[in-house]
Design an enzyme around this catalytic site. Sequence first.
Site, PDB file in Angstrom:
ATOM      1  N   GLU A  50       6.071   2.777   9.081  1.00  0.00           N
ATOM      2  CA  GLU A  50       5.534   2.077   7.907  1.00  0.00           C
ATOM      3  C   GLU A  50       4.419   1.128   8.326  1.00  0.00           C
ATOM      4  O   GLU A  50       4.546   0.395   9.308  1.00  0.00           O
ATOM      5  CB  GLU A  50       6.670   1.293   7.235  1.00  0.00           C
ATOM      6  N   HIS A  51       3.336   1.147   7.561  1.00  0.00           N
ATOM      7  CA  HIS A  51       2.147   0.336   7.857  1.00  0.00           C
ATOM      8  C   HIS A  51       1.590   0.679   9.246  1.00  0.00           C
ATOM      9  O   HIS A  51       0.980  -0.162   9.895  1.00  0.00           O
ATOM     10  CB  HIS A  51       2.456  -1.166   7.753  1.00  0.00           C
ATOM     11  N   ALA A 139       6.995   3.766  -7.925  1.00  0.00           N
ATOM     12  CA  ALA A 139       8.283   3.531  -7.258  1.00  0.00           C
ATOM     13  C   ALA A 139       8.169   3.634  -5.743  1.00  0.00           C
ATOM     14  O   ALA A 139       9.174   3.661  -5.043  1.00  0.00           O
ATOM     15  CB  ALA A 139       9.318   4.524  -7.770  1.00  0.00           C
ATOM     16  N   GLY A 140       6.940   3.740  -5.232  1.00  0.00           N
ATOM     17  CA  GLY A 140       6.771   3.885  -3.791  1.00  0.00           C
ATOM     18  C   GLY A 140       6.939   5.327  -3.331  1.00  0.00           C
ATOM     19  O   GLY A 140       7.039   5.589  -2.141  1.00  0.00           O
ATOM     20  N   SER A 142       4.721   7.652  -4.179  1.00  0.00           N
ATOM     21  CA  SER A 142       3.365   8.161  -4.138  1.00  0.00           C
ATOM     22  C   SER A 142       2.982   9.084  -5.287  1.00  0.00           C
ATOM     23  O   SER A 142       2.438  10.175  -5.097  1.00  0.00           O
ATOM     24  CB  SER A 142       3.081   8.844  -2.798  1.00  0.00           C
ATOM     25  N   SER A 143       3.243   8.603  -6.486  1.00  0.00           N
ATOM     26  CA  SER A 143       2.710   9.305  -7.657  1.00  0.00           C
ATOM     27  C   SER A 143       1.186   9.297  -7.615  1.00  0.00           C
ATOM     28  O   SER A 143       0.541  10.198  -8.158  1.00  0.00           O
ATOM     29  CB  SER A 143       3.211   8.655  -8.951  1.00  0.00           C
ATOM     30  N   SER A 144       0.607   8.293  -6.961  1.00  0.00           N
ATOM     31  CA  SER A 144      -0.861   8.230  -6.905  1.00  0.00           C
ATOM     32  C   SER A 144      -1.416   9.394  -6.073  1.00  0.00           C
ATOM     33  O   SER A 144      -2.352  10.075  -6.509  1.00  0.00           O
ATOM     34  CB  SER A 144      -1.337   6.883  -6.355  1.00  0.00           C
ATOM     35  N   ASP A 193      -0.096   9.244   2.493  1.00  0.00           N
ATOM     36  CA  ASP A 193       0.425   9.806   1.248  1.00  0.00           C
ATOM     37  C   ASP A 193      -0.276  11.115   0.907  1.00  0.00           C
ATOM     38  O   ASP A 193       0.352  12.106   0.520  1.00  0.00           O
ATOM     39  CB  ASP A 193       0.224   8.823   0.085  1.00  0.00           C
TER      40      ASP A 193
HETATM   41  P1  ADP Z   1       3.064   5.018  -6.339  1.00  0.00           P
HETATM   42  O1  ADP Z   1       1.991   5.823  -5.706  1.00  0.00           O
HETATM   43  O2  ADP Z   1       4.045   4.482  -5.372  1.00  0.00           O
HETATM   44  O3  ADP Z   1       3.765   5.709  -7.468  1.00  0.00           O
HETATM   45  P2  ADP Z   1       0.795   3.395  -7.010  1.00  0.00           P
HETATM   46  O4  ADP Z   1       0.683   1.997  -7.534  1.00  0.00           O
HETATM   47  O5  ADP Z   1       0.125   3.727  -5.750  1.00  0.00           O
HETATM   48  O6  ADP Z   1       2.371   3.722  -6.956  1.00  0.00           O
HETATM   49  O7  ADP Z   1       0.243   4.407  -8.088  1.00  0.00           O
HETATM   50  C1  ADP Z   1       0.711   4.351  -9.406  1.00  0.00           C
HETATM   51  C2  ADP Z   1      -0.470   4.436 -10.351  1.00  0.00           C
HETATM   52  O8  ADP Z   1      -1.060   5.750 -10.265  1.00  0.00           O
HETATM   53  C3  ADP Z   1      -0.070   4.289 -11.806  1.00  0.00           C
HETATM   54  O9  ADP Z   1      -0.058   2.936 -12.180  1.00  0.00           O
HETATM   55  C4  ADP Z   1      -1.150   5.070 -12.513  1.00  0.00           C
HETATM   56  O10 ADP Z   1      -2.321   4.298 -12.614  1.00  0.00           O
HETATM   57  C5  ADP Z   1      -1.448   6.208 -11.533  1.00  0.00           C
HETATM   58  N1  ADP Z   1      -0.661   7.426 -11.827  1.00  0.00           N
HETATM   59  C6  ADP Z   1       0.114   8.102 -10.956  1.00  0.00           C
HETATM   60  N2  ADP Z   1       0.658   9.200 -11.521  1.00  0.00           N
HETATM   61  C7  ADP Z   1       0.201   9.249 -12.780  1.00  0.00           C
HETATM   62  C8  ADP Z   1       0.387  10.153 -13.870  1.00  0.00           C
HETATM   63  N3  ADP Z   1       1.153  11.255 -13.768  1.00  0.00           N
HETATM   64  N4  ADP Z   1      -0.253   9.863 -15.034  1.00  0.00           N
HETATM   65  C9  ADP Z   1      -1.029   8.776 -15.150  1.00  0.00           C
HETATM   66  N5  ADP Z   1      -1.234   7.904 -14.149  1.00  0.00           N
HETATM   67  C10 ADP Z   1      -0.638   8.109 -12.978  1.00  0.00           C
HETATM   68 MG    MG Z   2       0.567   5.154  -4.316  1.00  0.00          MG
END
Ligand code: ADP
Ligand code: MG
Length: 404
Positions: A50-51, A139-140, A142-144, A193
Amino acid sequence: MGDNGRAEAVSDGRTAPDGGGQAAELFRQTFDHWPTGLWAAPGRVNLIGEHTDYNRGLVLPIALPRRTWAAAAGRSDGLVRLVSDQGGAVVEVEAATIAPGRPADWARYPAGVVWALERVGWTVGGLDVAFASDLPIGAGLSSSAAIEGAMAAACSDLCGLGLLADDTGRQQLAQICQQAENDIALAPTGGMDQAASLRALPGHALGLDCADQSVEHVPFDLDPAQLVLLIIDTKVHHALGDGQYGARRADCERAVRELGLDSLRDLALADLDQTLPRLSSQRLRRRTRHVVTEIERVRQAKAALAAADFTGLGRLFNASHQSMRHDYEISCPELDQAQEQALAAGALGARMTGGGFGGSAIALIAAQRAQAAAEAVTAAFAARGWVAPGFITARAAGPAERVG
Ligand code: ADP
Ligand code: MG
């Protein structure tokens, strides 16, 4: 948590069978025609390391079955139109006007991918994209990187770039996605990620060397040992953490300058004790100790996995958590509770994962004890008046791909 105070059932973490269909349906409702293709990219959970990514170190994530789908069709007028099942209006932006922080909010992540592709000379033109996701957002997990990866996969195929065909292309796409996140979404993250989402293999953890982006696929299958990797989503994000990621990076850069190194990767574990006194503050010594020992823990974790030594892996998880809690100072009471309760419920090891200050923890635990651990964590959270956590078991899934 329901009124009876019981834990949320542990989800088996499989992906939604109809996620692609939902994205396609949202596309049709929004843009009045059907998409020409469907792509999906996974979230990830980091086992250990991590990091370390921005210190040119080692990381060991797995891609999750949970993912984000992109239903997409190309356009020839340079317009990018984006919609997500997470809510909000359709976002429309001219590809040529995408810039740091523009468009606003969530759309900057996928729009940034178009910008980053065009910046290195690919022609994307425009496209319409609808996203659906079964990942918890923020939620950590990596939805981003998942939304970037799904967008990048769609762009690559729709524009005939062919970058999904082999690991060299996928490495390029991962870099493109990281640039989108750093330069357009303005989140200064390392490359772990995106690499996990684009380069992992099913049934394997991704041993990524962030110094040269080389990868090693380490078998990761807990079934024969009747263990599971339990993800505990604390459902909190502490605002105080927002500036802390940058502050940790700045601490590492300062330590590197004071020691006259290129990166903390260049400091060998064997030289750590004699080197730390040269740093100007206790804080920099603790930060440096975390990074150097954490890189070594990744090496040891890969060896433990290769030997199916899960007791050893669990010990490394615990040491990693203590290092993040005390030396890197990126944990929080919820993550510490999740870690301690999972251990008390019989986990072989547990640690916070991801950037810190909230998000998720992971526990390596006997399959038959996972629900009891979830109950224990939930009870501890309820006793402190905290939001009820969520639980998912994770297995190592495959990377971004075309699915329809
Ligand atoms: P994580 O990557 O841990 O989920 P992040 O803060 O890095 O958290 O990314 C979350 C952000 O990415 C959300 O606030 C939103 O802006 C964007 N995001 C990710 N997935 C989606 C999705 N399916 N639809 C819209 N925005 C999304
Ligand atoms: Mg992220």
